[in-house]
Design a protein around this motif. Structure first.
Motif, PDB file in Angstrom:
ATOM      1  N   CYS A   1       0.845  -1.187   0.000  1.00 30.54           N
ATOM      2  CA  CYS A   1       0.000   0.000   0.000  1.00 30.54           C
ATOM      3  C   CYS A   1       0.879   1.234   0.000  1.00 30.54           C
ATOM      4  O   CYS A   1       1.720   1.414   0.868  1.00 30.54           O
TER       5      CYS A   1
ATOM      6  N   CYS B   1      -0.080   3.529   3.287  1.00 20.94           N
ATOM      7  CA  CYS B   1       0.344   3.212   4.645  1.00 20.94           C
ATOM      8  C   CYS B   1       1.523   2.250   4.689  1.00 20.94           C
ATOM      9  O   CYS B   1       2.058   1.961   5.756  1.00 20.94           O
TER      10      CYS B   1
ATOM     11  N   HIS C   1       1.588  -0.899   4.121  1.00 19.99           N
ATOM     12  CA  HIS C   1       1.250  -2.269   4.492  1.00 19.99           C
ATOM     13  C   HIS C   1       1.590  -3.261   3.370  1.00 19.99           C
ATOM     14  O   HIS C   1       1.356  -3.002   2.207  1.00 19.99           O
TER      15      HIS C   1
ATOM     16  N   GLU D   1      -5.412  -2.547   5.931  1.00 22.28           N
ATOM     17  CA  GLU D   1      -5.015  -1.721   7.074  1.00 22.28           C
ATOM     18  C   GLU D   1      -5.697  -0.361   7.064  1.00 22.28           C
ATOM     19  O   GLU D   1      -6.270   0.053   8.048  1.00 22.28           O
ATOM     20  N   CYS D   2      -5.626   0.341   5.916  1.00 22.00           N
ATOM     21  CA  CYS D   2      -6.081   1.733   5.910  1.00 22.00           C
ATOM     22  C   CYS D   2      -7.162   1.992   4.858  1.00 22.00           C
ATOM     23  O   CYS D   2      -7.567   3.130   4.659  1.00 22.00           O
TER      24      CYS D   2
END
Ligand SMILES: Nc1ncnc2c1ncn2[C@@H]1O[C@H](COP(=O)(O)OP(=O)(O)OP(=O)(O)O)[C@@H](O)[C@H]1O
Ligand SMILES: [Zn+2]
Ligand SMILES: [Zn+2]
Length: 829
Positions: free
Chosen positions: A525, A528, A530, A567-568
Motif C-alpha cells: 500500500c 500506509c 502495508h 489496514e487503511c
C-alpha cells in the motif's frame, strides 16, 4: 605369488546417473608403479568398449580372487597423479554432504581444460574398399573420397561438411562392413599455446659486419638494433607494437641473422591491466592487534576461523594484504575470495600493486584456456596467491596457510550448480584438513556467521572505526507515505531532490541506488506501507499475474488479492516500481546540467564497460551514478558524499525469510560508499516502511541490535541457524508428469518419516510441493518441496533423500525429469 592382481577403483568421467559409482579395473603389470590414487587413466567401458577417461580413487591388491570379469585399464593419461589424496577425500566428503555426483565434485577441483574429451577419428581401409561387391551411392562415395583425401580425420568435421543424419547412417554401415575404421582417442580439449619469438643469432664480433651487409635495408637494420638490446621478442609484439612487418623479419631470417624459436606461453588475464604500486600502510591500533593475533595463528599452523566485523571503510583490505604477506613469508600460500572479480576491481588492483607477481586469478570470465593456465601456474608453484570468485577455493595449493573470504555475507559465494556448495563450507573443510587459518570479513556479517561467533565456533574481531579517521555517514530515513500525502508523487522525495542539488553545486559526487531484485512481485500500500504476508510463514505473498492471486512462496497457501488496503482502506494498494533506465531519464530531466551515468547489467554487458564507467567516476567526470547491486561492493571513492537509496522496499518484501537481513546489509554497504574521504557522508533512505526494524536499525548502523532482533525472529519461526532447510527441485517438460513425480517423492518422504515415529510434526517438516517462483523456464516446469529439519532429524532426512533420489532413483523418478538437491538453499526459486 601366482594370483596377485592390482585393482584400480575408478570414477568414470561421465555424468549419467548410473555411472556415479566406483568401478574396478585390473592394472596391467607394466603400469603398476605408475597408476596410483589420483591418476587419470583411460578405460574401456560398456558393451562397445568405448574409451573413457577415469580417475583412480583407490588401488587394491586382490589375491586368488576371480577377476576374470574385470577389464583392464588401457593406459594412464598423465605421468603424475592429477588429484592428491587430500583432494580425493574432499571429493568423497562433498558427495556425502551435498548429495552430488562424484564427477560433479571432481569438476569443481579440476578446470575444464584438463578434463579430456573423447574425440573420434575416422579413416578408410583401402583393402576392404577395393574388395567390396556392390555399387556405392553418391553420398557414400563422397564421404569416402573426402576421408581418403584427408587421411585420418575427426568425425566431427564430417558433420560440419555433410548433414548429420546422412553421415551417421552411412558411416555406421561402412563401419560394419569394415570399409572405414573409427578410432576413439581421448585428447586434451585445450591446446597449450606456443608463441613465436625472434632473437639475434649473430655473435658480437660479427654484428657490425652483418649490419653493414644490409645497408640498403634500413628497416632490417633498425630491427637488428632493436633486438640487440633484448634477449628475444615475440613476433606478434614486433609486428603489432613496433611496426616491424613480416617481410622485415623474413629478410633477417634469410640472412641467418635472427632465428625464430617457439616457447610455451601462458595466457595472462592480468596482462592488460596496468600496475599501480600500492605501498604498505602503517596499520592503526585496531588493525595491528588483529594482524598480530592472526599471524600468530598462521605461523603455528592453527586451525582457526576469524570473523572480522569491521565497519565500512575500516581498512579490512589492508589487514588482508598484510596477512597474505606474512603467509608468504612463512613459505605458505594464500587464497583470497571476493564475491565477483569484475565487481571488485579495486581489491584486485591493491593486491597486484602490493605483490606485483605470483598472483593467479580465478573467475567466471576466464576462457577455458586461461583457466587452465592459471590452474597450472598454481599447481606448479609459480603463483602463491590466488584471488578469485567461488571456484578459487579449490586452488591446488599444497601448503595452504590462509584463506580469506571478503564480504562473506554475499550470496554469490553459494554455487547454483550441483554440488550446491557454499564457499565457506569448503573453506572450513580445507582449513581443518590443511591446518590453515580461515578469515571471514564483512561490515555486515551474515546472521549465520555471527551466530557462530556467539557460539564460540568462530572468533569475532571488531573494527569499530573508519581507517582514515573519517566519520561514519549519517543516514536519514524519508517516509515516502508522507510525500504522497503532501502531493509529491515523484520517485524522489523533496529532501533527496534538494540534497542532490546541493551536492552538485558543491562539485561532489552522488550515488543513487535502486534494487532490481524482487521488483513488483509483491503487493503493498503506497498510503500506509502495508504489505500482505503469509500468516504461517511471515513471508511476503507473491502476486501471480496469470491467476491474479497471492500465494505464499514457502507453504503454497493462496489468498485473494485485496482491492483495498486491509489496514487503511486506501485504494493505492498496488506497487509500482521503476527501472534504472527510467530513473536515469527522470534524474536527467530534474538535473539537466548534471553528468549522469548508469551502472547495471545492461550498461555493463560489454566487456570492459564496467571498468570504464568506474574510471570516469573516479576521475570526477561523472556527477551522479545510478546503479544496482553492482555498486554496493568495495568501492572506495573519497569524493562521494551523498548516497540516495531510492526505495528500500523492493528488497524488504522479497518472499524470503532473509529479506530483512539483505535490506540491512545492503543499506549499510551502499551507505558505506559515502564520506570515505575528508568530507562527511550523507545517506537519504526512502521507504514506505520506516518503522520496520531492519530499516530503523540500518539507519542507526547498529549491527548488534539488528542481529539480536533477527535471531529472536528466526528462533520464533524456526529458520536457520535454528533449523536447516533442504530444497528439492524437479524440472520437466511435461507439467503433469513432473508434478506427479514430485508428489510421489513428497509422499514417500512423509511415509518414511511416519514410519520413524514423526507423525504430528509432519506439517512442520515437509512443505509443498509447490510451483517454483520461476515456474516455467524454457518450456520446462519447475516444482519444489522444502524440508525444514532440526539437529535431531537432519541425518534422517538426508538419508531419506539419498535413498529416494540417488540410490534408488530409477525406482522413483523417470530419466526425463531433472532433480536437484540443495542442502542449504539461500534462495528458493
Ligand atoms: N592504516 C591505514 N592508514 C591509512 N589509511 C588506511 C589504513 N588502512 C586503510 N586505509 C585506507 O582506508 C580506506 C578504506 O579501507 P578499505 O577499502 O580497506 O576498507 P574496507 O574495510 O574494505 O571497507 P568496505 O567494507 O567498505 O569495502 C582505503 O582508502 C585505505 O587505503
Ligand atoms: Zn494502507
Ligand atoms: Zn506460508
Amino acid at each position: 605369488m601366482e594370483n596377485k592382481k592390482y585393482i584400480a577403483e575408478v570414477i568414470v568421467n561421465n555424468s549419467v546417473n548410473k555411472l556415479d559409482k566406483l568401478f574396478d579395473y585390473i592394472i596391467p603389470p607394466q603400469f603398476i608403479n605408475i597408476i596410483k590414487e589420483g591418476t587419470r587413466v583411460l578405460v574401456p567401458f560398456g558393451k562397445g568398449n568405448r574409451q573413457f577417461e577415469a580417475y583412480v580413487f583407490g588401488v587394491n591388491i586382490k589375491l586368488d580372487e576371480d577377476t576374470s570379469k574385470l577389464k583392464e585399464v588401457i593406459r594412464p593419461i598423465d605421468e603424475e597423479p592429477i588429484l592428491t589424496i587430500n583432494q580425493i577425500h574432499m571429493i568423497k566428503w562433498m558427495k556425502g554432504k551435498y548429495l552430488c555426483k562424484y564427477i560433479e565434485a571432481i569438476q569443481c577441483l579440476i578446470p575444464a581444460g584438463v578434463v579430456n574429451k573423447e574425440k573420434r577419428f575416422i579413416y578408410v581401409n583401402r583393402e576392404k574398399l577395393n574388395n567390396h561387391k556392390y555399387e556405392m551411392t553418391e553420398i557414400q562415395k563422397d564421404i569416402i573420397n573426402y576421408v581418403e583425401e584427408k587421411g585420418k580425420i575427426n568425425v566431427e568435421s564430417l558433420y560440419k561438411r555433410f548433414s548429420y543424419n546422412e553421415v551417421y547412417r552411412v558411416i555406421k554401415q561402412l563401419e560394419n562392413e569394415g570399409i572405414i575404421i573409427i578410432e576413439n582417442k581421448v585428447d586434451s580439449r585445450i591446446d597449450i599455446i606456443k608463441e613465436k619469438y625472434v632473437r639475434l643469432v649473430i655473435s658480437k664480433d660479427l654484428y657490425k659486419e652483418a649490419l653493414d651487409s644490409i645497408k640498403g635495408a634500413k628497416r632490417q637494420q633498425e630491427l637488428m638494433e632493436f633486438l640487440k638490446e633484448k634477449v628475444e621478442v615475440k613476433i606478434s609484439e614486433l609486428v603489432n607494437s613496433h611496426g616491424f612487418g613480416r617481410t622485415i623479419i623474413n629478410g633477417l631470417l634469410s640472412r641467418n641473422i635472427v632465428e625464430v624459436i617457439e616457447k610455451e606461453s601462458k595466457r595472462d588475464p592480468l596482462l592488460n591491466l596496468e600496475l599501480k604500486p600500492f605501498p604498505k600502510l602503517e596499520p592503526n591500533d585496531e588493525q595491528r592487534v588483529i594482524i598480530e593475533e592472526i599471524t600468530e595463528a598462521i605461523n603455528n599452523n592453527r586451525v582457526e576461523t576469524y570473523l572480522i566485523h569491521g565497519v565500512t571503510g575500516s581498512g579490512k583490505t589492508e589487514i588482508y594484504l598484510q596477512l597474505i604477506e606474512n603467509t608468504l613469508n612463512e613459505g605458505k600460500q594464500g587464497i583470497v575470495l571476493v564475491p565477483e572479480i569484475s565487481l571488485t576491481p579495486q581489491t584486485v588492483e591493491r593486491f597486484r600493486g602490493r605483490f606485483k607477481e605470483g598472483i593467479a586469478l580465478f573467475h567466471s570470465g576466464l576462457s577455458d584456456g586461461e583457466r587452465y593456465d592459471e590452474w597450472r601456474r598454481v599447481a606448479s608453484g609459480e603463483a602463491n596467491i590466488v584471488i578469485g570468485a567461488r571456484s578459487a577455493i579449490f586452488a591446488p595449493f599444497n601448503n595452504l596457510g590462509l584463506i580469506i573470504i571478503d564480504e562473506e555475507h554475499e550470496h554469490t559465494y553459494k554455487s547454483d550448480l550441483s554440488p550446491k556448495y557454499h564457499v565457506k563450507e569448503i573453506a572450513e573443510y580445507r582449513s581443518k584438513h590443511e591446518q590453515s587459518v580461515l578469515v571471514l570479513g564483512s561490515a555486515t556479517p551474515s546472521i549465520e556467521s555471527y551466530f557462530e561467533g556467539v557460539e564460540s565456533i568462530v572468533k569475532v574481531r571488531e573494527l569499530k572505526n573508519r581507517a582514515r579517521n573519517a566519520k561514519p555517514p549519517n543516514i536519514e530515513v524519508i517516509d515516502m507515505r508522507r510525500e504522497l500525502e503532501c502531493g509529491n508523487k515523484s520517485i524522489l522525495s523533496r529532501r533527496l531532490h534538494s540534497e542532490i542539488e546541493k551536492n552538485l553545486e558543491a562539485k561532489k559526487q552522488t550515488i543513487l541506488f535502486l534494487n532490481r531484485r524482487g521488483y513488483s512481485t509483491f503487493v503493498s500500500c503506497r498510503s500506509c506501507g502495508h504489505v500482505v504476508k503469509c500468516k504461517q510463514c511471515d513471508i511476503s505473498l507473491t502476486f501471480h499475474m496469470t491467476s491474479k492471486e497471492l500465494q505464499c512462496h514457502y507453504c503454497g497457501d493462496k489468498y485473494t488479492a485485496p482491492r483495498e488496503c486491509p489496514e487503511c482502506s486506501s485504494k493505492n494498494i498496488k506497487y509500482f516500481g521503476v527501472g534504472t533506465q527510467k530513473l536515469e531519464m527522470l534524474i536527467q530531466s530534474y538535473f539537466p546540467k548534471a553528468v549522469i551515468s548508469r551502472m547495471d547489467l545492461d550498461a555493463t554487458s560489454k566487456k570492459g564497460a564496467h571498468n570504464e564507467i568506474l574510471e570516469s567516476f573516479k576521475s570526477g567526470e561523472i556527477d551522479i551514478m545510478i546503479g544496482t547491486q553492482m555498486i554496493t561492493k568495495g568501492l572506495d571513492f573519497p569524493n562521494v558524499t551523498l548516497v540516495g537509496i531510492i526505495t528500500a522496499d523492493t528488497m524488504l518484501n522479497m518472499p524470503d525469510f532473509r529479506a530483512p537481513e539483505k535490506v540491512f546489509q545492503q543499506v549499510l554497504q551502499v551507505s558505506g560508499r559515502a564520506g570515505r574521504g575528508f568530507d562527511e557522508g550523507k545517506v537519504i533512505l526512502q521507504t514506505y516502511n520506516p518503522e520496520h526494524y531492519s530499516i530503523m536499525l540500518a539507519a542507526k548502523q547498529d549491527y548488534i541490535s539488528f542481529f539480536e532482533k533477527e535471531v529472536e525472529l528466526r528462533k520464533a519461526f524456526n529458520y536457520p541457524p535454528f533449523s536447516k532447510l533442504i530444497n528439492i527441485t524437479f524440472t520437466g517438460e511435461n507439467e503433469k508428469e513432473t508434478y506427479l513425480a514430485i508428489s510421489k517423492i513428497t509422499d514417500n518422504i512423509k511415509y518414511i518419516l511416519k514410519s520413524k515415529g514423526y507423525t504430528n510434526e509432519l506439517d512442520d517438516i515437509v512443505f509443498g510441493p509447490n510451483e517454483g517462483m520461476i515456474y516455467r523456464v524454457k518450456n520446462k516446469y519447475r516444482f519444489y518441496v522444502l524440508l525444514k529439519s532440526n539437529k535431531e532429524n537432519y541425518t534422517l532426512l538426508k538419508a531419506i533423500i539419498k535413498y529416494l533420489l540417488i540410490d534408488s532413483r530409477q525406482k522413483f523418478v523417470s530419466d526425463n525429469i531433472i532433480t536437484s538437491i540443495d542442502m542449504n538453499p539461500l534462495f528458493i526459486v
